[in-house]
Write a protein that holds these residues in place. Sequence first.
Motif, PDB file in Angstrom:
ATOM      1  N   SER A  49       0.833  -1.203   0.000  1.00 45.09           N
ATOM      2  CA  SER A  49       0.000   0.000   0.000  1.00 45.09           C
ATOM      3  C   SER A  49       0.868   1.253   0.000  1.00 45.09           C
ATOM      4  O   SER A  49       0.503   2.277  -0.588  1.00 45.09           O
ATOM      5  CB  SER A  49      -0.944   0.009   1.203  1.00 45.09           C
ATOM      6  OG  SER A  49      -0.230   0.135   2.422  1.00 45.09           O
ATOM      7  N   LEU A  50       2.040   1.175   0.633  1.00 46.02           N
ATOM      8  CA  LEU A  50       2.964   2.306   0.617  1.00 46.02           C
ATOM      9  C   LEU A  50       3.437   2.575  -0.807  1.00 46.02           C
ATOM     10  O   LEU A  50       3.494   3.729  -1.244  1.00 46.02           O
ATOM     11  CB  LEU A  50       4.160   2.029   1.527  1.00 46.02           C
ATOM     12  CG  LEU A  50       5.275   3.081   1.513  1.00 46.02           C
ATOM     13  CD1 LEU A  50       4.754   4.436   1.970  1.00 46.02           C
ATOM     14  CD2 LEU A  50       6.442   2.625   2.390  1.00 46.02           C
ATOM     15  N   PHE A  51       3.749   1.518  -1.533  1.00 47.43           N
ATOM     16  CA  PHE A  51       4.176   1.699  -2.926  1.00 47.43           C
ATOM     17  C   PHE A  51       3.083   2.395  -3.731  1.00 47.43           C
ATOM     18  O   PHE A  51       3.342   3.336  -4.483  1.00 47.43           O
ATOM     19  CB  PHE A  51       4.512   0.354  -3.573  1.00 47.43           C
ATOM     20  CG  PHE A  51       4.821   0.480  -5.041  1.00 47.43           C
ATOM     21  CD1 PHE A  51       6.085   0.842  -5.467  1.00 47.43           C
ATOM     22  CD2 PHE A  51       3.830   0.269  -5.995  1.00 47.43           C
ATOM     23  CE1 PHE A  51       6.367   0.994  -6.820  1.00 47.43           C
ATOM     24  CE2 PHE A  51       4.097   0.418  -7.347  1.00 47.43           C
ATOM     25  CZ  PHE A  51       5.374   0.775  -7.760  1.00 47.43           C
ATOM     26  N   THR A  52       1.852   1.937  -3.573  1.00 48.85           N
ATOM     27  CA  THR A  52       0.732   2.542  -4.297  1.00 48.85           C
ATOM     28  C   THR A  52       0.591   4.015  -3.940  1.00 48.85           C
ATOM     29  O   THR A  52       0.396   4.868  -4.817  1.00 48.85           O
ATOM     30  CB  THR A  52      -0.574   1.796  -3.980  1.00 48.85           C
ATOM     31  OG1 THR A  52      -0.431   0.426  -4.367  1.00 48.85           O
ATOM     32  CG2 THR A  52      -1.751   2.414  -4.719  1.00 48.85           C
ATOM     33  N   ASP A  53       0.716   4.324  -2.654  1.00 49.78           N
ATOM     34  CA  ASP A  53       0.604   5.718  -2.212  1.00 49.78           C
ATOM     35  C   ASP A  53       1.713   6.580  -2.810  1.00 49.78           C
ATOM     36  O   ASP A  53       1.468   7.703  -3.264  1.00 49.78           O
ATOM     37  CB  ASP A  53       0.670   5.801  -0.685  1.00 49.78           C
ATOM     38  CG  ASP A  53      -0.578   5.263  -0.006  1.00 49.78           C
ATOM     39  OD1 ASP A  53      -1.594   5.066  -0.699  1.00 49.78           O
ATOM     40  OD2 ASP A  53      -0.522   5.030   1.218  1.00 49.78           O
ATOM     41  N   VAL A  54       2.933   6.054  -2.799  1.00 53.20           N
ATOM     42  CA  VAL A  54       4.069   6.813  -3.333  1.00 53.20           C
ATOM     43  C   VAL A  54       3.893   7.048  -4.831  1.00 53.20           C
ATOM     44  O   VAL A  54       4.111   8.158  -5.331  1.00 53.20           O
ATOM     45  CB  VAL A  54       5.397   6.078  -3.043  1.00 53.20           C
ATOM     46  CG1 VAL A  54       6.555   6.710  -3.816  1.00 53.20           C
ATOM     47  CG2 VAL A  54       5.701   6.099  -1.547  1.00 53.20           C
ATOM     48  N   ALA A  55       3.482   6.018  -5.558  1.00 52.04           N
ATOM     49  CA  ALA A  55       3.290   6.157  -7.002  1.00 52.04           C
ATOM     50  C   ALA A  55       2.174   7.149  -7.315  1.00 52.04           C
ATOM     51  O   ALA A  55       2.310   7.999  -8.205  1.00 52.04           O
ATOM     52  CB  ALA A  55       2.983   4.796  -7.621  1.00 52.04           C
ATOM     53  N   ASN A  56       1.064   7.057  -6.578  1.00 51.53           N
ATOM     54  CA  ASN A  56      -0.045   7.990  -6.795  1.00 51.53           C
ATOM     55  C   ASN A  56       0.385   9.427  -6.520  1.00 51.53           C
ATOM     56  O   ASN A  56       0.068  10.348  -7.283  1.00 51.53           O
ATOM     57  CB  ASN A  56      -1.225   7.639  -5.885  1.00 51.53           C
ATOM     58  CG  ASN A  56      -1.953   6.387  -6.322  1.00 51.53           C
ATOM     59  OD1 ASN A  56      -1.845   5.959  -7.464  1.00 51.53           O
ATOM     60  ND2 ASN A  56      -2.694   5.783  -5.407  1.00 51.53           N
ATOM     61  N   GLU A  57       1.099   9.604  -5.416  1.00 49.28           N
ATOM     62  CA  GLU A  57       1.537  10.948  -5.034  1.00 49.28           C
ATOM     63  C   GLU A  57       2.517  11.510  -6.059  1.00 49.28           C
ATOM     64  O   GLU A  57       2.426  12.681  -6.452  1.00 49.28           O
ATOM     65  CB  GLU A  57       2.192  10.910  -3.654  1.00 49.28           C
ATOM     66  CG  GLU A  57       2.683  12.265  -3.181  1.00 49.28           C
ATOM     67  CD  GLU A  57       3.534  12.173  -1.923  1.00 49.28           C
ATOM     68  OE1 GLU A  57       4.175  13.177  -1.582  1.00 49.28           O
ATOM     69  OE2 GLU A  57       3.571  11.104  -1.299  1.00 49.28           O
ATOM     70  N   LEU A  58       3.447  10.678  -6.502  1.00 46.73           N
ATOM     71  CA  LEU A  58       4.451  11.138  -7.459  1.00 46.73           C
ATOM     72  C   LEU A  58       3.788  11.605  -8.750  1.00 46.73           C
ATOM     73  O   LEU A  58       4.103  12.675  -9.274  1.00 46.73           O
ATOM     74  CB  LEU A  58       5.443  10.003  -7.739  1.00 46.73           C
ATOM     75  CG  LEU A  58       6.637  10.307  -8.640  1.00 46.73           C
ATOM     76  CD1 LEU A  58       7.817   9.425  -8.255  1.00 46.73           C
ATOM     77  CD2 LEU A  58       6.286  10.073 -10.105  1.00 46.73           C
TER      78      LEU A  58
END
Length: 201
Positions: A49-58
């Motif tokens: 979920s952290l990866f998804t959050d980072v990708a979305n934010e980026l």
Amino acid sequence: MTPVRKRLHLAALQLFAEKGVSEISVSELAQVAGVARGTVYNNLESLESLFTDVANELSAEMNQRVVKSADPQLDPAQRLANGIRFYIRRAHEEPQWGAFIIRYATNTESLQDLWTGPPVQDVLAGLARSRYSFDQSMLTSVMSLIGGAVLGAIMLVLDGRKTWRDAGSETAELVLRALGVATDEAHRLARLDLPALATLD
């Protein structure tokens, strides 16, 4: 975003740029972020979920900054050239950001918004004003061409084979020429002074 979550996101960006999600441990993330393991568990559901959050934010953050940097009255071809160069310059200035893009942009849905969000509107605006000469039915292929060209240029910069200025200008020029902009004009537009990338408040 809280300061702790921001530290975790920055640490995750660094680690994900170097490794796959399954190769990263909570202990490693905590060490890079400078926090206790318990802090990681208290702030995250999972590394996935952290990866998804980072990708979305980026993706959202970069699109917002590019849009904010572009004068709506500017020639769409100039906006496109600037946008291409913004990405390539940022990869030079923030290599971990660039490495993350290279590693995941083609297989992560949220990162594909980098090519299918606001950049599409600029391309359509240029087409409507006859700045480009391609059939609108080719739009998906056009955006794929732009995305692939930008990723290739970022790789050249990160590998030290081109400066960001050369890679950015050459890529922007070649894309504009591919879309139908005259050679001399494409060359000129791709080499105008590039403004600073706007920050978000």
